[in-house]
Design an enzyme around this catalytic site. Structure first.
Site, PDB file in Angstrom:
ATOM      1  N   HIS A  88     -55.197  34.292  36.996  1.00  0.00           N
ATOM      2  CA  HIS A  88     -54.814  33.305  38.005  1.00  0.00           C
ATOM      3  C   HIS A  88     -55.997  32.370  38.294  1.00  0.00           C
ATOM      4  O   HIS A  88     -55.847  31.140  38.294  1.00  0.00           O
ATOM      5  CB  HIS A  88     -54.367  34.023  39.287  1.00  0.00           C
ATOM      6  CG  HIS A  88     -54.039  33.116  40.432  1.00  0.00           C
ATOM      7  ND1 HIS A  88     -52.752  32.846  40.828  1.00  0.00           N
ATOM      8  CD2 HIS A  88     -54.833  32.406  41.263  1.00  0.00           C
ATOM      9  CE1 HIS A  88     -52.765  32.015  41.854  1.00  0.00           C
ATOM     10  NE2 HIS A  88     -54.025  31.734  42.144  1.00  0.00           N
ATOM     11  N   GLU A  89     -57.168  32.947  38.517  1.00  0.00           N
ATOM     12  CA  GLU A  89     -58.337  32.119  38.850  1.00  0.00           C
ATOM     13  C   GLU A  89     -58.708  31.198  37.695  1.00  0.00           C
ATOM     14  O   GLU A  89     -58.965  30.016  37.884  1.00  0.00           O
ATOM     15  CB  GLU A  89     -59.519  33.016  39.215  1.00  0.00           C
ATOM     16  CG  GLU A  89     -59.322  33.843  40.476  1.00  0.00           C
ATOM     17  CD  GLU A  89     -58.946  32.993  41.683  1.00  0.00           C
ATOM     18  OE1 GLU A  89     -59.460  31.871  41.800  1.00  0.00           O
ATOM     19  OE2 GLU A  89     -58.118  33.454  42.490  1.00  0.00           O
ATOM     20  N   HIS A 131     -56.699  28.067  37.369  1.00  0.00           N
ATOM     21  CA  HIS A 131     -57.107  26.957  38.235  1.00  0.00           C
ATOM     22  C   HIS A 131     -58.058  26.021  37.495  1.00  0.00           C
ATOM     23  O   HIS A 131     -57.986  24.798  37.631  1.00  0.00           O
ATOM     24  CB  HIS A 131     -57.794  27.470  39.497  1.00  0.00           C
ATOM     25  CG  HIS A 131     -56.857  27.961  40.548  1.00  0.00           C
ATOM     26  ND1 HIS A 131     -55.838  27.179  41.037  1.00  0.00           N
ATOM     27  CD2 HIS A 131     -56.781  29.143  41.214  1.00  0.00           C
ATOM     28  CE1 HIS A 131     -55.174  27.872  41.959  1.00  0.00           C
ATOM     29  NE2 HIS A 131     -55.721  29.061  42.072  1.00  0.00           N
TER      30      HIS A 131
HETATM   31 ZN   LIG Z   1     -55.100  30.485  43.456  1.00  0.00          ZN
END
Ligand SMILES: [Zn+2]
Ligand SMILES: *[C@@H]1O[C@H](CO)[C@@H](O)[C@H](O)[C@H]1NC(C)=O
Ligand SMILES: *[C@@H]1O[C@H](CO)[C@@H](O)[C@H](O)[C@H]1NC(C)=O
Ligand SMILES: *[C@@H]1O[C@H](CO)[C@@H](O)[C@H](O)[C@H]1NC(C)=O
Ligand SMILES: [Ca+2]
Length: 600
Positions: free
Chosen positions: A403-404, A407
């Site tokens: 998820h990170e 980004h």
């Molecule tokens: Zn996030």
């Protein structure tokens, strides 16, 4: 257990709200409010982007030239399309992708670029314009003098004081900034960081009045939103993988930045990433010769004991490198602003490997990722989680790391590598949605596409942390476009977007099947392969700070660019089923399909 965890979640939710709450849902597409410290409220402003897509493409003023030149074609198209002189348009960055070429431009005045009045143009391989996004402005009053009346040193101290941080020595720039009252001010642009809080801002200080006009927040926080493995069982993550590096994406493997394999680092350090604890010298060294990193995590011991720390650094290094190679094969390359130290002469700016700080001492129960512009490292920070005893380590939760890292991908590929183009509440919300989407994409194993419940390793909570599972069944996940009227926080907006994309995914896999080799081979035609191409392709063609409507249109155009529009009805069916149909606007649902698409 459940109520305990719910309580904590709502506490974290409140924190997230105070930091990121939007003024009002109506302002989603252009604003985001920041509360900094006890009493500073800043509203970042981004003029609404227009976005046009042109299907098979339209001509530009230089179409008849025999040789295509991205820069001059883009400048002449933007100038003619917006009736601006060539001197009010500057080329900032661009790259040639597999199915389209991309230019990113800025509005200019007296030789000075605007920070938030930008444009992007994509051309297909037939030399036709296929998309155009623009936030160019026509300021109402005369421009301020281009000679600053306050020094950059004064601007730095104003920004340091207001944002409670320190200037990081990144070279300041002078840029115009378009304000919501349709004026334009000259600003000093300086980067301010605070190591203790993790804050990393780009501050826009009026070079005449000294007012802090706006900020770019390079940091996206996970806060209460954590993306655990579906299986929850860590040992499944600890297979011994031999040479997992993809040599197309990482030609010298994962441990070298030099020119040959023999100059490799025998540690968790390499061209794409470095994972460490505390200082960048504190990496994990190979457990035995020839780059073996075999550290078996012991769940009965604290995460900080040596073997568990080594397992964490190894796992985070592995996931970030895997994500590097995966997204590289689908189009996130050196030229399209990825994270590598050595770019091997393939374009873009290097020296920006991802730095992964595991067990970072700055916090607990969280993770974050900062995405400054191409050429400055992406910064991932992983914290320990205090919900269990012993504590658990976010670096061992593959979905958090994925998820990170996503980004970084979406913030770099949208808007040409500036890190400035997912800043509004609506665009930032989709940023969270794409990060969830990459997590569910990674977890799929067959054509079945079961509901995706985000379970919970770090919190040890099997209920999951989203308000609903991702699902094709509206009874399981009822979220629709119109929920943006009441959802005002980026993560909760992200749920709406990710569930739309989950439905797109299910449609494509339903039609084209599933490839279990999609990570390695992006050239086949299965639905999960098609989906990831459209995911990555659409990022570069959507405008700066896109709305849901812009992003939907970018997916449709990406499908035209790569697949001749073969999947248009599959895409429309999924989007329309969740309210983002043909007539959707202003957070009002439409379930309409375009003529020619059968209703399912
Ligand atoms: Zn996030
Ligand atoms: C680097 O090492 C890998 C094995 O890890 C090998 O397959 C590859 O050919 C090597 N590349 C170069 C440029 O030597
Ligand atoms: C995780 O939760 C389960 C079920 O509530 C519990 O039995 C177990 O002890 C918990 N594990 C930790 C490490 O807290
Ligand atoms: C958009 O919807 C909001 C309510 O959600 C309303 O206040 C606003 O006037 C609408 N704007 C337009 C342009 O329709
Ligand atoms: Ca780069």
């Amino acid at each position: 257990m459940t109520s305990f965890s719910k309580l904590l979640k709502s506490a974290l939710l409140a924190v997230a709200f105070s930091a990121f709450g939007a003024a009002s849902p109506v302002d989603h597409p252009t604003r985001r409010s920041f509360t900094i410290g006890a009493n500073l409220q800043i509203e970042a402003f981004h003029p609404l982007s227009t976005f046009e897509t042109f299907g098979a493409g339209i001509d530009h003023p230089l179409s008849k030239r025999s040789k295509f030149d991205l820069k001059s074609a883009a400048i002449s198209f933007v100038g003619s399309h917006l009736s601006k002189s060539a001197s009010s348009v500057a080329f900032k960055s661009g790259f040639s992708g597999e199915v389209s070429d991309h230019a990113f431009l800025a509005q200019m005045h007296d030789g000075i670029p605007f920070a938030n009045a930008v444009a992007n143009v994509a051309f297909n391989k037939d030399n036709k314009v296929v998309t155009f996004g623009s936030s160019f402005v026509n300021p109402s009053k005369s421009f301020a003098s281009t000679t600053p009346s306050i020094s950059v040193e004064s601007a730095i101290s104003i920004a340091e004081k207001a944002l409670d941080g320190t200037f990081n020595n990144h070279p300041p720039t002078i840029e115009f900034f378009a304000k919501p009252d349709n004026t334009a001010v000259l600003t000093h642009v300086v980067q301010i960081q605070n190591d203790a809080t993790g804050a990393w801002f780009e501050a826009f200080v009026d070079a005449h009045s000294g007012e802090l006009v706006s900020v770019t927040d390079f940091v996206t926080r996970a806060s209460y939103l954590v993306l655990p493995m579906q299986e929850e069982i860590l040992t499944q993550g600890f297979q011994t993988l031999v040479d997992p590096a993809d040599l197309t994406a990482s030609p010298l493997g994962w441990h070298s930045t030099g020119t040959t394999n023999t100059t490799h680092f025998e540690t968790s350090r390499g061209n794409n990433a470095i994972s460490f604890k505390g200082a960048q010298t504190a990496t994990t060294s190979e457990s035995s010769d020839a780059l073996n990193f075999i550290f078996k995590q012991d769940p009965t011991l604290a995460p900080t004991v040596q073997v568990n720390l080594d397992a964490a650094r190894t796992n985070a290094f592995y996931v970030v490198n895997t994500m590097h190679d995966l997204t590289y094969k689908y189009g996130f390359t050196e030229a399209s602003f990825n994270f590598q130290n050595n770019n091997f002469g393939k374009g873009g700016v290097g020296n920006d490997q991802v730095t992964i700080s595991v067990q970072d001492s700055a916090g607990t129960n969280n993770a974050d990722f900062a995405t400054p512009a191409d050429g400055q490292s992406g910064r991932m920070r992983m914290f320990l989680w205090t919900f269990t005893s012993p504590q658990r380590d976010g670096a061992l939760e593959n979905d958090i790391v994925t998820h990170e890292m996503t980004h970084g991908v979406t913030n770099r590929m949208t808007g040409g590598g500036t890190g400035r183009c997912l800043q509004t509440t609506e665009a930032g919300g989709m940023g969270e949605g794409w990060s969830d989407t990459m997590a569910f994409w990674n977890e799929q194993t067959s054509t079945a596409t079961p509901d995706f419940i985000l379970g919970q390793y770090v919190e040890n909570n099997t209920v999951g942390i989203r308000t609903h599972p991702y699902s094709t069944n509206p009874a399981v996940n009822p979220l629709q476009y119109s929920d943006l009227q009441t959802r005002t926080e980026v993560h909760s907006i992200g749920e709406v977007w990710a569930n739309m994309l989950f439905n797109v995914y299910a449609n494509l896999v339903g039609i084209h099947g599933f490839s279990s080799n999609a990570r390695r081979d992006p050239t086949t035609s299965e639905g999960n392969v098609v989906f990831l191409h459209l995911f990555i392709d659409s990022l570069a063609i959507q405008p700066c700070n896109p709305t849901f409507l812009n992003a939907r249109d970018a997916w449709l155009q990406a499908d035209v660019n790569r697949f001749g529009g073969a999947n248009a009805c599959a895409l429309w069916d999924a989007f329309a089923s969740r309210g983002l149909g043909v007539g959707a606007a202003n957070h009002t649902n439409s379930f309409l399909l375009p003529p020619g698409c059968p209703s399912s």
